[in-house]
Design a protein around this motif. Structure first.
Motif, PDB file in Angstrom:
ATOM      1  N   ALA A   1      89.661  58.464  84.339  1.00 28.48           N
ATOM      2  CA  ALA A   1      90.278  59.532  83.036  1.00 28.48           C
ATOM      3  C   ALA A   1      91.780  59.470  83.059  1.00 28.48           C
ATOM      4  CB  ALA A   1      89.678  61.009  83.258  1.00 28.48           C
ATOM      5  N   LEU A   2      92.428  59.414  84.172  1.00 29.77           N
ATOM      6  CA  LEU A   2      93.828  59.468  84.009  1.00 29.77           C
ATOM      7  C   LEU A   2      94.349  58.021  83.670  1.00 29.77           C
ATOM      8  CD1 LEU A   2      95.143  60.911  87.447  1.00 29.77           C
ATOM      9  CD2 LEU A   2      95.446  61.718  85.039  1.00 29.77           C
ATOM     10  N   MET A   3      93.445  56.992  84.015  1.00 29.27           N
ATOM     11  CA  MET A   3      94.097  55.804  83.664  1.00 29.27           C
ATOM     12  C   MET A   3      93.742  55.441  82.064  1.00 29.27           C
ATOM     13  SD  MET A   3      93.076  53.046  86.635  1.00 29.27           S
ATOM     14  CE  MET A   3      91.285  53.314  86.643  1.00 29.27           C
ATOM     15  N   LEU A   4      92.540  55.862  81.769  1.00 29.45           N
ATOM     16  CA  LEU A   4      91.730  55.849  80.374  1.00 29.45           C
ATOM     17  C   LEU A   4      92.447  56.694  79.410  1.00 29.45           C
ATOM     18  CD1 LEU A   4      88.198  54.324  81.161  1.00 29.45           C
ATOM     19  CD2 LEU A   4      90.643  52.972  80.853  1.00 29.45           C
ATOM     20  N   THR A   5      93.446  57.582  79.703  1.00 28.17           N
ATOM     21  CA  THR A   5      94.005  58.403  78.674  1.00 28.17           C
ATOM     22  C   THR A   5      95.363  57.638  78.330  1.00 28.17           C
ATOM     23  OG1 THR A   5      94.402  59.895  80.547  1.00 28.17           O
ATOM     24  CG2 THR A   5      92.839  60.546  78.841  1.00 28.17           C
ATOM     25  N   ARG A   6      95.717  56.712  79.057  1.00 31.76           N
ATOM     26  CA  ARG A   6      96.831  56.006  78.767  1.00 31.76           C
ATOM     27  C   ARG A   6      96.735  55.015  77.685  1.00 31.76           C
ATOM     28  NH1 ARG A   6     100.781  55.279  82.545  1.00 31.76           N
ATOM     29  NH2 ARG A   6     101.024  56.896  84.016  1.00 31.76           N
ATOM     30  N   ALA A   7      97.994  54.672  77.037  1.00 34.41           N
ATOM     31  CA  ALA A   7      97.720  53.719  75.750  1.00 34.41           C
ATOM     32  C   ALA A   7      97.243  52.405  76.451  1.00 34.41           C
ATOM     33  CB  ALA A   7      99.169  53.707  75.317  1.00 34.41           C
ATOM     34  N   LEU A   8      96.077  52.151  76.894  1.00 42.95           N
ATOM     35  CA  LEU A   8      95.707  50.847  77.195  1.00 42.95           C
ATOM     36  C   LEU A   8      94.859  49.959  75.868  1.00 42.95           C
ATOM     37  CD1 LEU A   8      94.203  51.463  80.721  1.00 42.95           C
ATOM     38  CD2 LEU A   8      96.447  51.007  80.092  1.00 42.95           C
ATOM     39  N   LYS A   9      95.409  48.933  75.723  1.00 43.13           N
ATOM     40  CA  LYS A   9      94.670  47.876  74.865  1.00 43.13           C
ATOM     41  C   LYS A   9      93.091  47.871  74.787  1.00 43.13           C
ATOM     42  CE  LYS A   9      98.350  44.841  74.040  1.00 43.13           C
ATOM     43  NZ  LYS A   9      99.265  45.073  75.212  1.00 43.13           N
ATOM     44  N   THR A  10      92.860  47.928  76.198  1.00 37.70           N
ATOM     45  CA  THR A  10      91.294  47.728  76.088  1.00 37.70           C
ATOM     46  C   THR A  10      90.437  49.166  76.445  1.00 37.70           C
ATOM     47  OG1 THR A  10      91.771  47.263  78.547  1.00 37.70           O
ATOM     48  CG2 THR A  10      91.243  45.480  77.217  1.00 37.70           C
ATOM     49  N   ARG A  11      91.170  50.236  76.331  1.00 39.95           N
ATOM     50  CA  ARG A  11      90.801  51.532  76.524  1.00 39.95           C
ATOM     51  C   ARG A  11      89.519  52.006  76.212  1.00 39.95           C
ATOM     52  NH1 ARG A  11      94.310  56.442  74.878  1.00 39.95           N
ATOM     53  NH2 ARG A  11      93.276  56.343  72.996  1.00 39.95           N
ATOM     54  N   ASN A  12      89.025  51.584  75.130  1.00 41.56           N
ATOM     55  CA  ASN A  12      87.728  51.995  74.517  1.00 41.56           C
ATOM     56  C   ASN A  12      86.576  51.385  75.006  1.00 41.56           C
ATOM     57  OD1 ASN A  12      88.844  54.210  72.728  1.00 41.56           O
ATOM     58  ND2 ASN A  12      88.864  52.679  71.026  1.00 41.56           N
ATOM     59  N   LEU A  13      86.683  49.856  75.128  1.00 42.21           N
ATOM     60  CA  LEU A  13      85.762  49.156  75.886  1.00 42.21           C
ATOM     61  C   LEU A  13      85.734  49.383  77.443  1.00 42.21           C
ATOM     62  CD1 LEU A  13      84.258  46.510  75.522  1.00 42.21           C
ATOM     63  CD2 LEU A  13      86.446  45.208  76.542  1.00 42.21           C
ATOM     64  N   LEU A  14      86.652  49.655  77.958  1.00 40.63           N
ATOM     65  CA  LEU A  14      86.662  50.115  79.367  1.00 40.63           C
ATOM     66  C   LEU A  14      85.931  51.619  79.573  1.00 40.63           C
ATOM     67  CD1 LEU A  14      90.061  49.207  80.963  1.00 40.63           C
ATOM     68  CD2 LEU A  14      87.871  48.050  81.071  1.00 40.63           C
ATOM     69  N   ARG A  15      86.158  52.316  78.651  1.00 40.22           N
ATOM     70  CA  ARG A  15      85.121  53.816  78.668  1.00 40.22           C
ATOM     71  C   ARG A  15      83.977  53.582  78.637  1.00 40.22           C
ATOM     72  NH1 ARG A  15      88.747  58.138  74.878  1.00 40.22           N
ATOM     73  NH2 ARG A  15      90.597  58.152  76.295  1.00 40.22           N
ATOM     74  N   THR A  16      83.605  52.623  77.720  1.00 41.35           N
ATOM     75  CA  THR A  16      81.983  52.142  77.408  1.00 41.35           C
ATOM     76  C   THR A  16      81.406  51.588  78.754  1.00 41.35           C
ATOM     77  OG1 THR A  16      82.657  51.617  75.080  1.00 41.35           O
ATOM     78  CG2 THR A  16      80.469  50.815  76.013  1.00 41.35           C
ATOM     79  N   VAL A  17      82.309  50.787  79.231  1.00 38.62           N
ATOM     80  CA  VAL A  17      81.801  50.053  80.562  1.00 38.62           C
ATOM     81  C   VAL A  17      81.482  51.075  81.729  1.00 38.62           C
ATOM     82  CG1 VAL A  17      82.514  48.658  82.461  1.00 38.62           C
ATOM     83  CG2 VAL A  17      82.846  47.813  80.073  1.00 38.62           C
ATOM     84  N   PHE A  18      82.494  51.931  81.753  1.00 40.93           N
ATOM     85  CA  PHE A  18      82.287  52.956  82.864  1.00 40.93           C
ATOM     86  C   PHE A  18      81.207  53.727  82.720  1.00 40.93           C
ATOM     87  CE2 PHE A  18      86.703  51.798  83.883  1.00 40.93           C
ATOM     88  CZ  PHE A  18      86.565  51.031  85.034  1.00 40.93           C
ATOM     89  N   PHE A  19      80.720  53.987  81.382  1.00 42.66           N
ATOM     90  CA  PHE A  19      79.741  54.914  81.136  1.00 42.66           C
ATOM     91  C   PHE A  19      78.336  54.445  81.264  1.00 42.66           C
ATOM     92  CE2 PHE A  19      76.740  57.674  78.528  1.00 42.66           C
ATOM     93  CZ  PHE A  19      77.290  59.123  79.084  1.00 42.66           C
ATOM     94  N   VAL A  20      78.039  53.170  80.975  1.00 45.54           N
ATOM     95  CA  VAL A  20      76.897  52.502  80.729  1.00 45.54           C
ATOM     96  C   VAL A  20      75.840  53.104  81.979  1.00 45.54           C
ATOM     97  CG1 VAL A  20      75.619  50.162  80.999  1.00 45.54           C
ATOM     98  CG2 VAL A  20      77.642  50.656  79.357  1.00 45.54           C
ATOM     99  N   PRO A  21      76.120  52.793  83.274  1.00 49.85           N
ATOM    100  CA  PRO A  21      75.035  53.211  84.038  1.00 49.85           C
ATOM    101  C   PRO A  21      74.236  54.458  83.772  1.00 49.85           C
ATOM    102  CG  PRO A  21      77.088  52.474  85.313  1.00 49.85           C
ATOM    103  CD  PRO A  21      77.400  52.420  83.723  1.00 49.85           C
ATOM    104  N   ASN A  22      75.059  55.408  83.329  1.00 46.19           N
ATOM    105  CA  ASN A  22      74.276  56.821  82.948  1.00 46.19           C
ATOM    106  C   ASN A  22      73.298  56.716  82.013  1.00 46.19           C
ATOM    107  OD1 ASN A  22      75.856  59.331  84.022  1.00 46.19           O
ATOM    108  ND2 ASN A  22      77.602  57.804  83.684  1.00 46.19           N
TER     109      ASN A  22
END
Lengths: 296, 279
Positions: A96-117
């Motif tokens: 969450a700390l990393m993915l609240t930064r202004a990363l270019k791939t932010r939304n994609l990465l959030r999706t990836v980490f959520f998929v197993p759920n």
């Protein structure tokens, strides 16, 4: 216009609005739960559902005096809960700390980490059974790392860590979503004020962010503790409690007692103890973390 | 200037690290997909490389073996009916509990909330007995009623919190205009509940779709109602170590829910967030 007034109208409304919910809840949850207190004191086999003999304290005596496997499962579940709750919340918070930064791939990465759920524990367990037995073996041969060449799922220790890995992999994304929402709500000016006062990055996290997101921590801890403590599907499909019964969770032990050994009475007694343990742990945790919550 | 540049470098570093972590997270899916297209021999030799020949017959064989279309249909039907029922019944119940906080209704709300802590194992055996007496076992109605019972508590709780924020004035205005109590709920209040209804739909869909133990106990041996988790588990019991077929079965079984997630992800993430802060 005729106004339906008085008591009969009120009763009808109560019946229409609350009736269906009350009925479904009663037959499916309330009545079976209350019956559990009775069946805990009986000998009741699954083959003859209608007959249960009252045996008083027999089941409890048996559980407390002679059931080593139950207590082994209890210990396993406690260790499993402690490790996974810590690991999945730390990982989730880091993500969450990393993915609240202004990363270019932010939304994609959030999706990836959520998929197993979104995939259930049963299917994930089978998927990882393959990864541990075949995938890890191949990686081990390619890299020569002894980590991958262990008898994964073949011993009590590797089975335990196998379950931990899969559980953390599955649940971190869910907690990440909750932590991201909480982090987004932390006022920027408070963090800036801390920086101006000379606080470093980790210091401002510890002193400003963490106290402010305490409600999210309460929720995440509650969810991970109760999910880890009740783990069943993953256990069934990944290790089947094995080798032997060394990775048997409490929920699995109850299931096996009732549906494999056909001892429903004993199973119910265990299940009611399970309920007491879950409530005790969950209530204590919520009480402890609630005290730490502050107003922004 | 210098400081800004170092911050930018750090951001790039974090991004690279996060991407590597994400690849690690996805690795299991890579293994499943790649190996589901190989022969068993090829899997056993090397589970990491791409297939030499893409073997789609694994999929067509498993498709028939686990009767995938039937399992998919059952999962969809059971989930859809249960979730629709949960939304309808729990919103009505919650509405009444908020607007008429009699002693009985407050007690009922307390019962709903406290029941959320009960583990499924603590009721399952007695539930088997109760549902056999009521002749609810083995058919669609039975499993749906079970999901209603178990889904209500959280859903009533979520609706309850939301309805408290709905202004009473709107309802009073509707009553003045001659709307019946039922009309007030269905025409005025229910449409306002959409945001929280989405949350209720999502949270319930995820667990009902993936649920395993309840269908085992209630649907049991009725093969016509087999859901996806049941079909996969039965298949694994019979074909242990037939990884070429097993992986194809797993890949096709996870596809529907993953696709649904990718289509609805914005709502799912919002749903989970609003569902959790209420806790």
């Amino acid at each position: 216009m005729t106004k339906r007034s008085g008591k009969s109208g009120e009763w009808l409304q109560q019946l229409v609005f609350v009736g269906p919910g009350l009925i479904a809840f009663s037959i499916i949850v309330l009545v079976p739960f209350l019956l559990g207190f009775y069946y805990s004191f009986t000998e009741w086999n699954g083959l003859d559902l209608n007959k249960a003999h009252w045996t008083g304290m027999d089941n409890l005596n048996r559980i407390f005096m002679r059931d080593d496997k139950f207590w082994a499962a209890f210990g396993f579940t406690l260790r499993f809960t402690a490790v996974t709750v810590l690991a999945s919340n730390l990982l989730a918070f880091l993500l969450a700390l990393m993915l609240t930064r202004a990363l270019k791939t932010r939304n994609l990465l959030r999706t990836v980490f959520f998929v197993p759920n979104v995939i259930g524990g049963i299917l994930l367990g089978y998927i990882w059974q393959f990864i541990f037995t075949k995938g890890f073996k191949t990686i081990g041969e390619m890299t020569g790392w002894s980590f991958f060449e262990q008898p994964w799922l073949g011993t009590a220790g590797t089975g335990f860590w196998g379950l931990v890995i899969v559980f953390v992999w599955q649940s971190a994304g869910y907690m990440m979503v909750i932590y991201i929402a909480a982090l987004t709500g932390v006022p920027k000016d408070m963090l800036e004020a801390a920086t101006i006062d000379g606080a470093g990055y980790w210091q401002s996290i510890r002193k400003v962010t963490l106290p402010l997101i305490m409600p999210a921590i309460t929720v995440c801890l509650f969810l991970t503790i109760s999910n880890a403590f009740k783990m069943f599907d993953l256990n069934l499909s990944l290790t089947k409690g094995g080798p032997g019964t060394s990775t048997q969770s409490l929920a699995y032990n109850i299931y096996a007692e009732a549906l494999v050994n056909n001892r429903y009475g004993l199973g119910t007694a265990k299940a009611m103890l399970f309920f007491l343990a879950v409530s005790l742990i969950a209530v204590t945790q919520v009480w402890l973390t609630k005290r730490k919550e502050v107003e922004a | 200037m210098n400081r800004e540049r170092s911050l930018r470098y750090r951001l790039v570093g974090i991004e690279v690290f996060a991407i590597l972590l994400a690849l690690l997270f996805l690795a299991p899916f890579y293994f499943v997909l790649v190996n589901s297209l190989k022969t068993l021999g090829e899997i056993l030799v090397d589970a990491a490389s791409l297939p030499e020949i893409y073997k789609f017959t694994n999929y067509s064989r498993v498709w028939d073996m686990i009767r995938f279309p039937t399992a998919l249909r059952n999962s969809v039907v059971i989930t859809a009916i249960s979730v629709a029922g949960i939304v309808t019944i729990s919103s009505m119940t919650a509405y009444r509990l908020v607007r008429r906080p009699t002693r009985f209704n407050n007690l009922l709300f307390l019962a709903f909330i406290s029941s959320m802590i009960i583990p499924f194992q603590s009721v399952m055996l007695q539930l088997v007995r109760v549902t056999s007496i009521l002749e609810l076992r083995g058919d669609l109605l039975g499993i749906v009623v079970c999901y209603l019972g178990f889904g209500l508590a959280l859903s009533v709780f979520l609706f309850h919190g939301f309805i408290k924020g709905v202004p009473l004035e709107i309802e009073e205005a509707a009553v003045m205009d001659g709307c019946s109590p039922y009309g007030v709920f269905w025409r005025i209040v229910f449409p306002l509940l959409k945001p929280i209804a989405v949350t209720v739909v999502i949270l319930n869909t995820l667990w009902i779709w993936n649920d395993y133990l309840l269908p085992v106990l209630i649907i049991g041996s009725n093969k016509d109602l087999t859901t996806i988790p049941l079909a996969v588990t039965r298949f694994f019991g019979q074909y242990t170590k037939q990884w070429d077929l097993a992986l194809a079965g797993l890949a096709m079984s996870v596809t529907p829910i993953v696709v649904l997630f990718l289509l609805l992800q914005k709502h799912i993430v919002e749903g989970i967030t609003s569902g959790s802060v209420k806790g």
